[in-house]
Motif scaffolding. Structure first.
Motif, PDB file in Angstrom:
ATOM      1  N   LEU A  67       0.834  -1.205   0.000  1.00 45.29           N
ATOM      2  CA  LEU A  67       0.000   0.000   0.000  1.00 45.29           C
ATOM      3  C   LEU A  67       0.867   1.253   0.000  1.00 45.29           C
ATOM      4  N   ASN A  68       2.148   1.053  -0.298  1.00 41.64           N
ATOM      5  CA  ASN A  68       3.137   2.135  -0.320  1.00 41.64           C
ATOM      6  C   ASN A  68       3.290   2.809   1.045  1.00 41.64           C
ATOM      7  N   LEU A  69       3.040   2.096   2.112  1.00 44.01           N
ATOM      8  CA  LEU A  69       3.263   2.607   3.473  1.00 44.01           C
ATOM      9  C   LEU A  69       4.601   2.055   3.954  1.00 44.01           C
ATOM     10  N   LYS A  70       5.655   2.553   3.357  1.00 49.41           N
ATOM     11  CA  LYS A  70       6.988   1.988   3.566  1.00 49.41           C
ATOM     12  C   LYS A  70       7.729   2.573   4.752  1.00 49.41           C
ATOM     13  N   LEU A  71       7.263   3.711   5.271  1.00 46.01           N
ATOM     14  CA  LEU A  71       7.970   4.333   6.386  1.00 46.01           C
ATOM     15  C   LEU A  71       7.257   4.022   7.701  1.00 46.01           C
ATOM     16  N   LEU A  72       7.983   3.370   8.584  1.00 47.95           N
ATOM     17  CA  LEU A  72       7.490   3.055   9.924  1.00 47.95           C
ATOM     18  C   LEU A  72       8.301   3.888  10.903  1.00 47.95           C
ATOM     19  N   ALA A  73       7.610   4.573  11.802  1.00 41.47           N
ATOM     20  CA  ALA A  73       8.306   5.401  12.783  1.00 41.47           C
ATOM     21  C   ALA A  73       7.659   5.249  14.146  1.00 41.47           C
ATOM     22  N   PHE A  74       8.490   5.352  15.164  1.00 44.71           N
ATOM     23  CA  PHE A  74       8.023   5.421  16.540  1.00 44.71           C
ATOM     24  C   PHE A  74       8.312   6.830  17.021  1.00 44.71           C
ATOM     25  N   ILE A  75       7.315   7.459  17.590  1.00 47.23           N
ATOM     26  CA  ILE A  75       7.444   8.851  17.990  1.00 47.23           C
ATOM     27  C   ILE A  75       7.209   8.968  19.490  1.00 47.23           C
ATOM     28  N   SER A  76       8.195   9.498  20.182  1.00 51.22           N
ATOM     29  CA  SER A  76       8.083   9.753  21.617  1.00 51.22           C
ATOM     30  C   SER A  76       7.607  11.185  21.789  1.00 51.22           C
ATOM     31  N   MET A  77       6.619  11.354  22.659  1.00 49.74           N
ATOM     32  CA  MET A  77       6.061  12.690  22.861  1.00 49.74           C
ATOM     33  C   MET A  77       5.990  13.022  24.334  1.00 49.74           C
ATOM     34  N   LYS A  78       6.301  14.262  24.612  1.00 51.16           N
ATOM     35  CA  LYS A  78       6.121  14.803  25.948  1.00 51.16           C
ATOM     36  C   LYS A  78       4.883  15.692  25.857  1.00 51.16           C
ATOM     37  N   ALA A  79       3.991  15.585  26.849  1.00 50.67           N
ATOM     38  CA  ALA A  79       2.761  16.380  26.832  1.00 50.67           C
ATOM     39  C   ALA A  79       2.540  17.011  28.194  1.00 50.67           C
ATOM     40  N   SER A  80       1.725  18.040  28.203  1.00 48.90           N
ATOM     41  CA  SER A  80       1.442  18.749  29.454  1.00 48.90           C
ATOM     42  C   SER A  80       0.223  18.177  30.178  1.00 48.90           C
ATOM     43  N   ASP A  81      -0.337  17.078  29.677  1.00 52.83           N
ATOM     44  CA  ASP A  81      -1.471  16.433  30.356  1.00 52.83           C
ATOM     45  C   ASP A  81      -1.074  16.064  31.777  1.00 52.83           C
ATOM     46  N   SER A  82      -2.028  16.129  32.672  1.00 51.36           N
ATOM     47  CA  SER A  82      -1.757  15.634  34.021  1.00 51.36           C
ATOM     48  C   SER A  82      -1.817  14.104  33.989  1.00 51.36           C
ATOM     49  N   ILE A  83      -1.186  13.471  34.953  1.00 47.64           N
ATOM     50  CA  ILE A  83      -1.140  12.011  35.007  1.00 47.64           C
ATOM     51  C   ILE A  83      -2.567  11.474  35.061  1.00 47.64           C
ATOM     52  N   GLY A  84      -2.833  10.478  34.218  1.00 46.52           N
ATOM     53  CA  GLY A  84      -4.149   9.876  34.179  1.00 46.52           C
ATOM     54  C   GLY A  84      -5.105  10.542  33.205  1.00 46.52           C
ATOM     55  N   CYS A  85      -4.738  11.703  32.695  1.00 45.86           N
ATOM     56  CA  CYS A  85      -5.567  12.406  31.714  1.00 45.86           C
ATOM     57  C   CYS A  85      -5.261  11.809  30.339  1.00 45.86           C
ATOM     58  N   SER A  86      -6.282  11.477  29.589  1.00 42.52           N
ATOM     59  CA  SER A  86      -6.037  10.834  28.298  1.00 42.52           C
ATOM     60  C   SER A  86      -6.458  11.703  27.116  1.00 42.52           C
ATOM     61  N   THR A  87      -6.602  13.000  27.323  1.00 48.22           N
ATOM     62  CA  THR A  87      -7.024  13.900  26.248  1.00 48.22           C
ATOM     63  C   THR A  87      -6.087  13.811  25.051  1.00 48.22           C
ATOM     64  N   THR A  88      -4.789  13.930  25.265  1.00 48.89           N
ATOM     65  CA  THR A  88      -3.827  13.880  24.177  1.00 48.89           C
ATOM     66  C   THR A  88      -3.853  12.510  23.495  1.00 48.89           C
ATOM     67  N   ALA A  89      -3.893  11.455  24.286  1.00 46.00           N
ATOM     68  CA  ALA A  89      -3.925  10.102  23.728  1.00 46.00           C
ATOM     69  C   ALA A  89      -5.145   9.909  22.827  1.00 46.00           C
ATOM     70  N   LEU A  90      -6.285  10.396  23.245  1.00 40.91           N
ATOM     71  CA  LEU A  90      -7.502  10.259  22.443  1.00 40.91           C
ATOM     72  C   LEU A  90      -7.397  11.054  21.138  1.00 40.91           C
ATOM     73  N   GLU A  91      -6.772  12.219  21.195  1.00 44.32           N
ATOM     74  CA  GLU A  91      -6.572  13.020  19.980  1.00 44.32           C
ATOM     75  C   GLU A  91      -5.608  12.310  19.030  1.00 44.32           C
ATOM     76  N   LEU A  92      -4.539  11.742  19.571  1.00 46.33           N
ATOM     77  CA  LEU A  92      -3.579  10.999  18.746  1.00 46.33           C
ATOM     78  C   LEU A  92      -4.249   9.798  18.094  1.00 46.33           C
ATOM     79  N   ALA A  93      -5.092   9.105  18.835  1.00 46.94           N
ATOM     80  CA  ALA A  93      -5.753   7.900  18.339  1.00 46.94           C
ATOM     81  C   ALA A  93      -6.700   8.186  17.174  1.00 46.94           C
TER      82      ALA A  93
END
Length: 159
Positions: A67-93
């Motif tokens: 499907l021409n999806l030849k680039l695989l990457a792992f991305i580490s992110m730092k976020a300002s979410d408080s512990i247990g908050c999943s707002t950023t994770a839900l947006e990423l998903a």
């Protein structure tokens, strides 16, 4: 107490899971032959495994390069979410190119797996999607040069 924590799988359940994990298209008749059981008994067990959320879904594994999806990457992110908050994770998903989102311990907050066509599309993904998520403070990308092993299969105990 949740029934998921008390869920006990017997040797037959584990054998069914092992066979289905190898080939999710295996028929009840074939499983019945392998396990020396009646097809109706296999069907009943599979339905129970689905109802108990042991079997979550059936999928097809597709070759990303086709499907021409030849680039695989792992991305580490730092976020300002408080512990247990999943707002950023839900947006990423919500982003289609994002295959996995993991909330991790350590200096970074999230580890995200993405597949794109090339480095330009990865850059566009970061510019057009990741940069628009307000809580993300920093991003570090690791591009995969070669994949030696990639699988979703779990190690199913023998019991």
């Amino acid at each position: 107490m949740s029934t998921e924590n008390n869920l006990s799988l017997d040797k037959t359940d584990l054998s069914i899971l092992r066979l289905m994990q190898e080939n999710s298209r295996i028929s009840n008749v074939q499983m019945a032959k392998e396990l020396d059981m009646a097809p109706s008994a296999i069907l009943e067990r599979v339905k129970k495994l689905e109802q108990k959320n042991v079997i979550l879904q059936y999928t097809t594994r597709i070759n990303p390069a086709r499907l021409n999806l030849k680039l695989l990457a792992f991305i580490s992110m730092k976020a300002s979410d408080s512990i247990g908050c999943s707002t950023t994770a839900l947006e990423l998903a919500k982003i289609p190119e994002v295959q996995e989102v993991h909330h991790i311990a350590g200096e970074d907050c999230y580890l995200v797996k993405v597949r794109t066509t090339d480095s330009a599309s990865l850059m566009a993904l970061m510019r057009d999607h990741f940069s628009k998520i307000p809580n993300i403070l920093s991003i570090r990308s690791t591009i995969v040069l070669e994949t030696v092993k990639e699988q979703q299969q779990l190690v199913i105990p023998e019991k």
